[in-house]
Design a protein around this motif. Sequence first.
Motif, short mmCIF file in Angstrom:
data_model
loop_
_atom_site.label_atom_id
_atom_site.label_comp_id
_atom_site.label_asym_id
_atom_site.label_seq_id
_atom_site.Cartn_x
_atom_site.Cartn_y
_atom_site.Cartn_z
N LYS A 9 0.84 -1.20 0.00
CA LYS A 9 0.00 0.00 0.00
C LYS A 9 0.87 1.25 0.00
O LYS A 9 1.86 1.32 0.73
CB LYS A 9 -0.90 -0.01 1.23
CG LYS A 9 -2.01 1.03 1.18
CD LYS A 9 -3.16 0.66 2.10
CE LYS A 9 -2.87 1.03 3.53
NZ LYS A 9 -4.00 0.73 4.43
N ILE A 10 0.49 2.20 -0.84
CA ILE A 10 1.12 3.51 -0.81
C ILE A 10 0.02 4.50 -0.49
O ILE A 10 -1.03 4.50 -1.13
CB ILE A 10 1.73 3.88 -2.18
CG1 ILE A 10 2.82 2.87 -2.59
CG2 ILE A 10 2.29 5.30 -2.16
CD1 ILE A 10 3.27 3.03 -4.04
N VAL A 11 0.23 5.33 0.52
CA VAL A 11 -0.74 6.40 0.81
C VAL A 11 -0.01 7.73 0.66
O VAL A 11 1.04 7.94 1.26
CB VAL A 11 -1.31 6.28 2.24
CG1 VAL A 11 -2.30 7.43 2.52
CG2 VAL A 11 -2.01 4.93 2.42
N VAL A 12 -0.57 8.58 -0.18
CA VAL A 12 0.01 9.92 -0.35
C VAL A 12 -0.97 10.92 0.27
O VAL A 12 -2.10 11.08 -0.20
CB VAL A 12 0.24 10.23 -1.85
CG1 VAL A 12 0.86 11.61 -2.01
CG2 VAL A 12 1.13 9.17 -2.49
N SER A 13 -0.55 11.56 1.35
CA SER A 13 -1.41 12.50 2.07
C SER A 13 -1.72 13.74 1.22
O SER A 13 -0.96 14.05 0.29
CB SER A 13 -0.71 12.97 3.34
OG SER A 13 -0.31 11.86 4.08
N PRO A 14 -2.80 14.45 1.56
CA PRO A 14 -3.20 15.61 0.75
C PRO A 14 -2.08 16.65 0.62
O PRO A 14 -1.93 17.28 -0.43
CB PRO A 14 -4.37 16.20 1.52
CG PRO A 14 -4.89 15.10 2.37
CD PRO A 14 -3.75 14.19 2.66
N GLN A 15 -1.30 16.82 1.68
CA GLN A 15 -0.25 17.86 1.62
C GLN A 15 1.05 17.35 0.99
O GLN A 15 1.99 18.11 0.84
CB GLN A 15 0.02 18.42 3.04
CG GLN A 15 0.54 17.43 4.04
CD GLN A 15 -0.58 16.63 4.74
OE1 GLN A 15 -1.65 16.43 4.20
NE2 GLN A 15 -0.30 16.17 5.95
N ALA A 16 1.09 16.07 0.61
CA ALA A 16 2.36 15.50 0.11
C ALA A 16 2.49 15.69 -1.40
O ALA A 16 2.61 14.74 -2.17
CB ALA A 16 2.45 14.03 0.49
N GLN A 17 2.50 16.96 -1.83
CA GLN A 17 2.67 17.24 -3.25
C GLN A 17 4.10 16.93 -3.69
O GLN A 17 4.99 16.86 -2.87
CB GLN A 17 2.36 18.72 -3.54
CG GLN A 17 0.95 19.15 -3.18
CD GLN A 17 -0.14 18.51 -4.05
OE1 GLN A 17 0.16 17.74 -4.97
NE2 GLN A 17 -1.39 18.81 -3.76
#
Lengths: 343, 253
Positions: A226-234
């Motif tokens: 699983k890869i999760v990219v948070s909203p602020q992780a541009q």
Amino acid sequence: MDKLKIIDIDKEIFSCSVPLENAQKAYILNGVLMSGKEDIRGVQMVSEKKSITIETKENNFLQIINVRENAVLRRGEEYCIEIKANALKEEKSTIVLCSHTLGDERFSTKGKINIVVEKECGLELIIMQNENGVSVHNVDIDIEIKYGGSLKLNIITLHGGHITNTINSVLLEEQAECDLGGLYLSDREQVINTNVNVLHKVGGGISRQLFKGILDGNSKTNFNGKIVVSPQAQKTEAYQANNNLLISDRAKATSNPHLIIYADDVKCSHGATIGTIGDEELFYMRSRGISLYEAKLLQQQAFAGAVLEKIEKKELKERLIGLVERRLRGESIHCQGCSTRCC
Amino acid sequence: MKNLLEIKDLHAKIGDKEILKGINLTIKQGEVHAIMGRNGSGKSTLSAVLAGNENYIVTQGSIQFTDQKGTTYNLLEMSPEERSWAGVFLGFQYPVEIPGVTNVNFMKTAVNEHRKQRGLEALSAAEYLKMMREKMAIVQMDPSFSSRGVNVGFSGGEKKRNEIFQMAMLNPSLAILDETDSGLDVDALRIVANGVNRLKTKDNAFVVITHYQRLLDYIVPDIVHILYKGKIVKTAGKELALEIEQKGYDEFE
């Protein structure tokens, strides 16, 4: 704090002759740190009950031989290794963690490895698992990478009973880099599970995953990535690949890739494959006089190579390539000079 | 000169489709044979059957092969690797890419398996390297190719040079070159053909399969066969190739 025990390695059953030049060795038996013959210079290792703390400095090369045996282990007993990577990226340290079992009894262990990579620091960790074919081993690896830090982790599973490796990696601050790799070789009734969770909390980080499996016999493997990219992780880059090669038609590989992206300016990809050795390639090799057995072996080595090539220490890489070849040939894979009954 | 290969009444199919419908062909030591024919006439099937490709099923006929020592084999009962050990080589029309297996590892394994069959010890790294460099020079192949994956990212010409290099390494007594000229420019064609000519001896034989006469300007055949609808319909000297170039295959309709 446990007093460090001095043991005479020459008489010890898990003496290791792997020619890793300049490597400092440490031994862990059933979760307790035993000191090696040499001092662990430059590396601070502290053993408190069943928790071992390692703090790396510049260019450390540390080999930890982690042996478990049933004689003293109760069911579910744990070991815990805390690693604090404190050497700058350019002078990063390498830690090899060899995981073995003594004897061929069935028992179960939980292991915990916590890694913190400090600001601008680097670490290469190689975990080699070569264990008996009946025991259960669950390893949880928690990783935190701070600003500009870089971690490279490769798990080479040569043999084992029921192994579950769970990696939780958090790219905590910006410019963090996390390179995860794994090669699992399963045979007979073995089960090897790999769970990977990578969380990009902030932007500008890079994560890579390459996990490959070669399955023989009745073995089963599961990959959950699983890869999760948070909203602020541009500006995040996150890649995941899981490839499985089935050697036997009774083996079963499962692959569950997940990509959860909340940011909109990212580069991410995932790919999962499960396949067999191609007939065309086999015929081509056989037409040159390479026997079917050797042709299949070459294909498997080539498949495994992509993960092994990621290992940076040359002597270690060569050693592991050799061990993988012997394992794929079905030969006994005790390291020379070592009498741990891994399989 | 001794017979190397004797094909008698060979029938072969792929799936339910019969492609070879009674091939008869005898090849002697020191000979170069050309097999010409249109697409779909069975040229590639014949080469695949000779090399032991299991996708093709032989329904009738026999293939006898005699090696350098004079031992005669029933080729159809042999695995692809056994045929290679006996001295049969197929140059592929479409050489296969094998990512992750380096050219050097591939050929070293092949050469050493051949040596093992002859009761010889494996070559040392230095011996192998020396041999490899010599043979690469025959087809003007850059030594850097040895560390690359087998045929991976090779151009059409480089792949065909790699085939001839492999042939030079294995030194077969019978080499079948399946459309080695396809995809080659004139320079590459000349290099490949020169390679073949340098490897030609009085003891070995070549079967060159091609559409066009062009390759036969460089590799001059002793005998030319026309394959049409799974049968050899005409056999003559090298002048037949020129005739085909001018008139096409229409006369066999």
